[in-house]
Design a protein around this motif. Structure first.
Motif, PDB file in Angstrom:
ATOM      1  N   ALA A 107      17.280  32.410   9.809  1.00 14.79           N
ATOM      2  CA  ALA A 107      16.853  32.984   8.538  1.00 14.79           C
ATOM      3  C   ALA A 107      17.571  32.304   7.381  1.00 14.79           C
ATOM      4  CB  ALA A 107      17.122  34.495   8.526  1.00 14.79           C
ATOM      5  N   GLY A 108      17.036  32.484   6.187  1.00 16.65           N
ATOM      6  CA  GLY A 108      17.674  31.920   5.007  1.00 16.65           C
ATOM      7  C   GLY A 108      16.742  31.966   3.820  1.00 16.65           C
ATOM      8  N   GLN A 109      17.310  31.852   2.640  1.00 15.80           N
ATOM      9  CA  GLN A 109      16.515  31.833   1.428  1.00 15.80           C
ATOM     10  C   GLN A 109      15.888  30.453   1.245  1.00 15.80           C
ATOM     11  OE1 GLN A 109      19.192  33.143  -1.700  1.00 15.80           O
ATOM     12  NE2 GLN A 109      18.948  35.298  -1.139  1.00 15.80           N
ATOM     13  N   PRO A 110      14.815  30.355   0.450  1.00 14.52           N
ATOM     14  CA  PRO A 110      14.193  29.041   0.208  1.00 14.52           C
ATOM     15  C   PRO A 110      15.202  28.030  -0.339  1.00 14.52           C
ATOM     16  CG  PRO A 110      12.786  30.804  -0.620  1.00 14.52           C
ATOM     17  CD  PRO A 110      14.074  31.454  -0.234  1.00 14.52           C
ATOM     18  N   CYS A 169      21.983  32.956   9.970  1.00  9.64           N
ATOM     19  CA  CYS A 169      21.641  33.048   8.552  1.00  9.64           C
ATOM     20  C   CYS A 169      22.248  31.871   7.807  1.00  9.64           C
ATOM     21  CB  CYS A 169      22.148  34.367   7.971  1.00  9.64           C
ATOM     22  SG  CYS A 169      21.735  34.567   6.215  1.00  9.64           S
ATOM     23  N   MET A 170      21.389  31.011   7.262  1.00  7.34           N
ATOM     24  CA  MET A 170      21.854  29.851   6.521  1.00  7.34           C
ATOM     25  C   MET A 170      22.007  30.209   5.041  1.00  7.34           C
ATOM     26  SD  MET A 170      22.314  27.721   8.846  1.00  7.34           S
ATOM     27  CE  MET A 170      22.916  26.497   7.677  1.00  7.34           C
ATOM     28  N   LEU A 171      23.116  29.801   4.453  1.00  5.33           N
ATOM     29  CA  LEU A 171      23.397  30.054   3.046  1.00  5.33           C
ATOM     30  C   LEU A 171      23.467  28.744   2.269  1.00  5.33           C
ATOM     31  CD1 LEU A 171      26.347  32.634   3.306  1.00  5.33           C
ATOM     32  CD2 LEU A 171      23.899  33.078   3.457  1.00  5.33           C
ATOM     33  N   ASP A 172      23.053  28.796   1.018  1.00  7.43           N
ATOM     34  CA  ASP A 172      23.279  27.696   0.084  1.00  7.43           C
ATOM     35  C   ASP A 172      24.654  27.934  -0.526  1.00  7.43           C
ATOM     36  OD1 ASP A 172      23.432  25.887  -1.971  1.00  7.43           O
ATOM     37  OD2 ASP A 172      21.519  26.429  -2.901  1.00  7.43           O
ATOM     38  N   ALA A 173      25.635  27.157  -0.103  1.00  6.70           N
ATOM     39  CA  ALA A 173      27.017  27.392  -0.532  1.00  6.70           C
ATOM     40  C   ALA A 173      27.202  27.187  -2.024  1.00  6.70           C
ATOM     41  CB  ALA A 173      27.964  26.478   0.246  1.00  6.70           C
ATOM     42  N   THR A 174      26.278  26.455  -2.673  1.00  5.27           N
ATOM     43  CA  THR A 174      26.399  26.269  -4.125  1.00  5.27           C
ATOM     44  C   THR A 174      25.964  27.509  -4.893  1.00  5.27           C
ATOM     45  OG1 THR A 174      24.161  25.346  -4.346  1.00  5.27           O
ATOM     46  CG2 THR A 174      25.939  23.800  -3.853  1.00  5.27           C
ATOM     47  N   ALA A 175      25.267  28.444  -4.216  1.00  7.14           N
ATOM     48  CA  ALA A 175      24.837  29.705  -4.833  1.00  7.14           C
ATOM     49  C   ALA A 175      25.194  30.833  -3.875  1.00  7.14           C
ATOM     50  CB  ALA A 175      23.349  29.678  -5.134  1.00  7.14           C
ATOM     51  N   LEU A 176      26.480  30.988  -3.619  1.00  2.29           N
ATOM     52  CA  LEU A 176      26.958  31.864  -2.552  1.00  2.29           C
ATOM     53  C   LEU A 176      26.616  33.333  -2.809  1.00  2.29           C
ATOM     54  CD1 LEU A 176      28.353  31.521   0.116  1.00  2.29           C
ATOM     55  CD2 LEU A 176      30.552  31.839  -1.022  1.00  2.29           C
ATOM     56  N   GLU A 177      26.793  33.788  -4.031  1.00  2.00           N
ATOM     57  CA  GLU A 177      26.541  35.201  -4.329  1.00  2.00           C
ATOM     58  C   GLU A 177      25.089  35.576  -4.059  1.00  2.00           C
ATOM     59  OE1 GLU A 177      26.659  38.286  -8.136  1.00  2.00           O
ATOM     60  OE2 GLU A 177      27.904  36.489  -8.152  1.00  2.00           O
ATOM     61  N   ARG A 178      24.164  34.749  -4.559  1.00  2.00           N
ATOM     62  CA  ARG A 178      22.745  35.019  -4.347  1.00  2.00           C
ATOM     63  C   ARG A 178      22.375  34.918  -2.868  1.00  2.00           C
ATOM     64  NH1 ARG A 178      19.550  30.314  -5.851  1.00  2.00           N
ATOM     65  NH2 ARG A 178      19.823  29.949  -3.627  1.00  2.00           N
ATOM     66  N   SER A 179      22.921  33.930  -2.170  1.00  2.00           N
ATOM     67  CA  SER A 179      22.584  33.713  -0.766  1.00  2.00           C
ATOM     68  C   SER A 179      23.083  34.834   0.126  1.00  2.00           C
ATOM     69  CB  SER A 179      23.167  32.378  -0.291  1.00  2.00           C
ATOM     70  OG  SER A 179      22.608  31.295  -0.994  1.00  2.00           O
ATOM     71  N   TYR A 231      13.949  35.729   0.138  1.00  2.00           N
ATOM     72  CA  TYR A 231      15.137  36.130  -0.622  1.00  2.00           C
ATOM     73  C   TYR A 231      15.687  37.478  -0.171  1.00  2.00           C
ATOM     74  CZ  TYR A 231      14.191  32.313  -3.848  1.00  2.00           C
ATOM     75  OH  TYR A 231      13.993  31.058  -4.388  1.00  2.00           O
ATOM     76  N   SER A 232      14.846  38.292   0.475  1.00  2.00           N
ATOM     77  CA  SER A 232      15.312  39.601   0.937  1.00  2.00           C
ATOM     78  C   SER A 232      14.451  40.042   2.110  1.00  2.00           C
ATOM     79  CB  SER A 232      15.240  40.634  -0.194  1.00  2.00           C
ATOM     80  OG  SER A 232      13.892  40.993  -0.444  1.00  2.00           O
ATOM     81  N   LEU A 233      14.714  41.246   2.623  1.00  2.00           N
ATOM     82  CA  LEU A 233      13.927  41.791   3.727  1.00  2.00           C
ATOM     83  C   LEU A 233      13.070  42.962   3.284  1.00  2.00           C
ATOM     84  CD1 LEU A 233      16.416  41.682   6.737  1.00  2.00           C
ATOM     85  CD2 LEU A 233      14.550  40.115   6.204  1.00  2.00           C
ATOM     86  N   THR A 234      12.870  43.122   1.990  1.00  2.00           N
ATOM     87  CA  THR A 234      11.979  44.158   1.483  1.00  2.00           C
ATOM     88  C   THR A 234      10.559  43.628   1.589  1.00  2.00           C
ATOM     89  OG1 THR A 234      13.687  44.875  -0.055  1.00  2.00           O
ATOM     90  CG2 THR A 234      11.449  45.661  -0.465  1.00  2.00           C
TER      91      THR A 234
END
Length: 712
Positions: A11-14, A89-99, A63-66
């Motif tokens: 899983a992960g955000q775009p 779960c893959m995160l974009d480390a440059t946008a950690l809070e959002r990820s 971006y979410s599971l809703t």
């Protein structure tokens, strides 16, 4: 000893590099499928050693599971219904809070989670410091630093998945976030009731998570709850309504917004105490600097047109060589079959029915490959997101979405595309109504098959003005697509437009491996779907244009009574045979109606063939005019001779040609596209769209023809 099977949902955000990680983990084992009941691609692949076999399922970026968008519904269903052993779960480390917002939601579900913190090279280049050890201590989860496109961190991810599967980390499975004094009491009450009732026990979901989803108004879960126990589900919704009234009265907000705020508050508390440090002065963001020019109100559209023109110029010029080679190969195969097969019917079936039919479509594979490779480059680079962003304002006027731009372009917004991948590209649209409107109008674009027809006819009837004709046809395709979309959105697909909120990802140089993988997946789908359908349709069309055969006695009588050349006799025989066939009879049957649009029976047959594949229009029309009706003894080349016959036919007037151009532009999509429309929506919309476009195009053609004949 038998291998242990582990199922992992990725899983992960775009734009976080999730698919790159998936490709690195699975390599050549990845395969494409569809999620049951929906049309978003399901990618699966495997990694294995002597002890373990890990099945990876690549979830759509979300971006979410809703359960608002199609991607969110898919991701949630896989996690909730299939219950994978582990979630990566893959995160974009440059946008950690959002990820981390998605990661927190995944942790709440209660399935073991491994976090991959991707793009660490960009983190360092921007001067950001992340204390991964502190983050691990706070989340109590395995967190792996990655640079996916360089294959860094991939072995560590595998080890972390195996470790957490072997139950070496259970603490993280009990995450309960406080959502504040206005919501927590109600959640506690709902959680206790759900536990006591064993509500949705078969789903193996945490009671707290179910309560939170009811509080968020999650329609998908509420429908599931209603099916299991309507009365109990209604009682939970009553508790939610009380909270809604309270928060509206006291805080002027609603529970879902509060839950989101507290999630972000929880994330910020995790990132405190030196977990993440940013330099006091950021260096100028290169992506933002480029966007000031690329998305500029004036220069942006000009750059976009230049990029798209270059894309298709390269496609046609570079693709011409392999396309010509493929066409020559099919021609060679046809010649071999002609010499090697003596039976007349079998030879006709193999050469005219199969080789010519399938070859006409597959000869476009080099163009599709080059086009998709460049589109993948632009997508991975981040440019196509800017295109959608710029055109959203125009498309919204016609009830469409900024994300509708790409399906139109891929389908032939600039001549040479293909409606099949264009329809498939509409999967990115979140609103079902906007997606259907886009799917139904994308086939209006000037695809590669239509381009072939238009080039031949414009060269024949508008010599010296071919470029202007093609430009006008391209503009007309966009015009009618937008007008019809507006009509659909005001009637059968009526609804509020979806807000076009999108992240403009930073520009990143694509990798060769990533472009190759994505391009190959798309091209293979095109070849597989188009090739198999065309194979069947070519045989069917051959049958309809061959049977029933003219009785030999009838042909002999005409031959004996004729004083013209043998070549002319052969032409007359083939002409009569075609008119005697099922297709010829049907074309003649339609002529009393189609004559009002300027179409005779021969054009009708070609248009029927064009429904199978637009390329078939020319080959069918050529057959209808075969052997030179007006100059059967000519020694001209076949292509020149075909043009001469068309010019000599008095039925081909300017009004009739323009009427045919418009009809070809808008009438029923090719059969392959119709099948894909049905797959992307359902057969109701596929049939409705086909019949509707046929009626609309015919009415328009009749109107144009009847007006123009007053002046010509």
């Amino acid at each position: 000893m038998a291998k242990k099977n582990i199922v992992v949902a990725v899983a992960g955000q775009p734009n976080c590099g999730k698919s790159t990680v998936f490709n690195m983990l699975t390599g050549s084992t990845a395969r494409v499928g569809n999620y049951p009941g929906i049309t978003v691609d399901r990618m699966e692949g495997y990694w294995k050693n002597d002890d373990y076999k890990i099945k990876f399922v690549d979830l759509p970026g979300t971006y979410s599971l809703t359960s608002y968008s199609l991607e969110e519904v898919v991701a949630r269903k896989v996690i909730v219904d299939e219950r994978p052993d582990v979630i990566l779960c893959m995160l974009d480390a440059t946008a950690l809070e959002r990820s981390l917002y998605l990661a927190i939601q995944l942790i709440e579900i209660g399935i073991p989670v491994v976090i991959g913190m991707n793009m660490m090279d960009e983190v360092k280049s921007e001067g950001i410091l992340i204390d991964t050890a502190k983050l691990i201590a706070k989340l109590k989860l395995p967190i792996i630093e990655c640079i996916a496109r360089r294959n860094k961190g991939i072995p560590e991810i595998i080890n972390a998945i195996i470790d957490i599967y072997e139950n070496k980390n259970k603490e993280s499975l009990n995450l309960n976030i406080s959502y504040g004094a206005d919501i927590d009491p109600a959640l506690d009450k709902m959680e206790a009731l759900i536990k006591e009732k064993e509500f949705l026990k078969t789903k193996c979901l945490p009671s707290r998570w179910i309560a939170v989803k009811y509080m968020e108004g999650d329609k998908d879960l509420i429908i599931t709850g209603q099916k299991e126990d309507k009365n109990f589900s209604d009682s939970l919704e009553e508790i939610v309504k009380i909270v809604e009234k309270h928060t509206e009265k006291t805080l002027k907000t609603y529970p879902e917004a509060l839950i989101s705020d507290y999630r972000y508050g929880y994330i910020r508390s995790i990132l405190k105490d030196g977990v993440i440090k940013r330099p006091e002065a950021f260096r100028r963001n290169i992506s933002e600097a480029i966007d000031k020019i690329v998305t500029h109100r004036f220069f942006g559209p000009l750059i976009m047109l230049g990029v798209l023109y270059l894309l298709f110029w390269v496609t046609f010029n570079l693709g011409a060589y392999p396309q010509e080679l493929l066409q020559s190969s099919f021609a060679w195969a046809g010649n071999i079959a002609s010499y090697g097969i003596t039976n007349e019917l079998l030879q006709s079936l193999i050469v005219s029915g199969i080789i010519d039919g399938v070859g006409a479509v597959l000869s476009f594979a080099p163009l599709i490959l080059i086009m998709f490779a460049m589109l993948c480059f632009l997508e991975d680079l981040g440019y196509m997101a800017r295109v959608a962003y710029m055109l959203d304002r125009i498309f919204r006027l016609f009830g469409l979405h900024g994300a509708s731009v790409m399906p139109f372009i891929v389908a032939g917004g600039i001549p040479g595309g293909c409606a099949v991948p264009g329809v498939m590209t509409a999967r990115t649209l979140k609103s079902p109504k906007e997606r259907i409107a886009t799917i139904l109008t994308a086939p209006f674009m000037v695809c590669g098959a239509k381009t072939t027809v238009y080039l031949m006819l414009s060269e024949t009837f508008f010599t010296g003005y071919e470029t202007i004709v093609m430009l006008l046809l391209t503009i007309a395709s966009w015009f009618f697509a937008l007008i019809v979309s507006l009509c659909l959105r005001r009637t059968v697909l009526k609804g509020e437009p979806t807000a076009f909120i999108m992240e403009l990802p930073p520009y990143r140089m694509p990798t060769v491996y990533g472009i190759f993988t994505h391009t190959w997946d798309r091209v293979w789908q095109f070849v597989k779907k188009a090739g198999t359908v065309i194979f069947a349709v070519s045989i069917i069309m051959w049958f309809f244009m061959t049977f029933p055969r003219v009785p030999e006695t009838s042909l002999n009588e005409k031959s004996g009574a004729s004083s013209v050349s043998t070549q002319s006799i052969e032409y007359n025989n083939e002409h009569d045979a075609l008119k005697y066939s099922i297709a010829g009879r049907f074309g003649s049957f339609l002529e009393p109606l189609t004559k009002y649009a300027g179409f005779d029976w021969q054009v009708n047959i070609a248009l029927i063939g064009g429904f199978a594949a637009k390329e078939v229009f020319l080959s069918t029309l050529s057959t209808a005019y075969s052997m030179g009706s007006n100059d059967p003894d000519s020694d001209s080349k076949s292509s020149d001779l075909f043009k001469q016959r068309l010019l000599a036919d008095l039925n081909w007037t300017i009004p009739a040609i323009i009427s045919l151009f418009l009809f070809m532009l808008l009438y029923a999509p090719c059969l392959t596209t119709v099948v894909n429309i049905a797959k992307e929506t359902n057969w109701h919309w596929a049939i409705w769209g086909t019949v509707g476009s046929l009626i609309f195009s015919f009415i328009l053609s009749v109107a144009v023809y009847q007006v123009l004949i007053r002046f010509y």
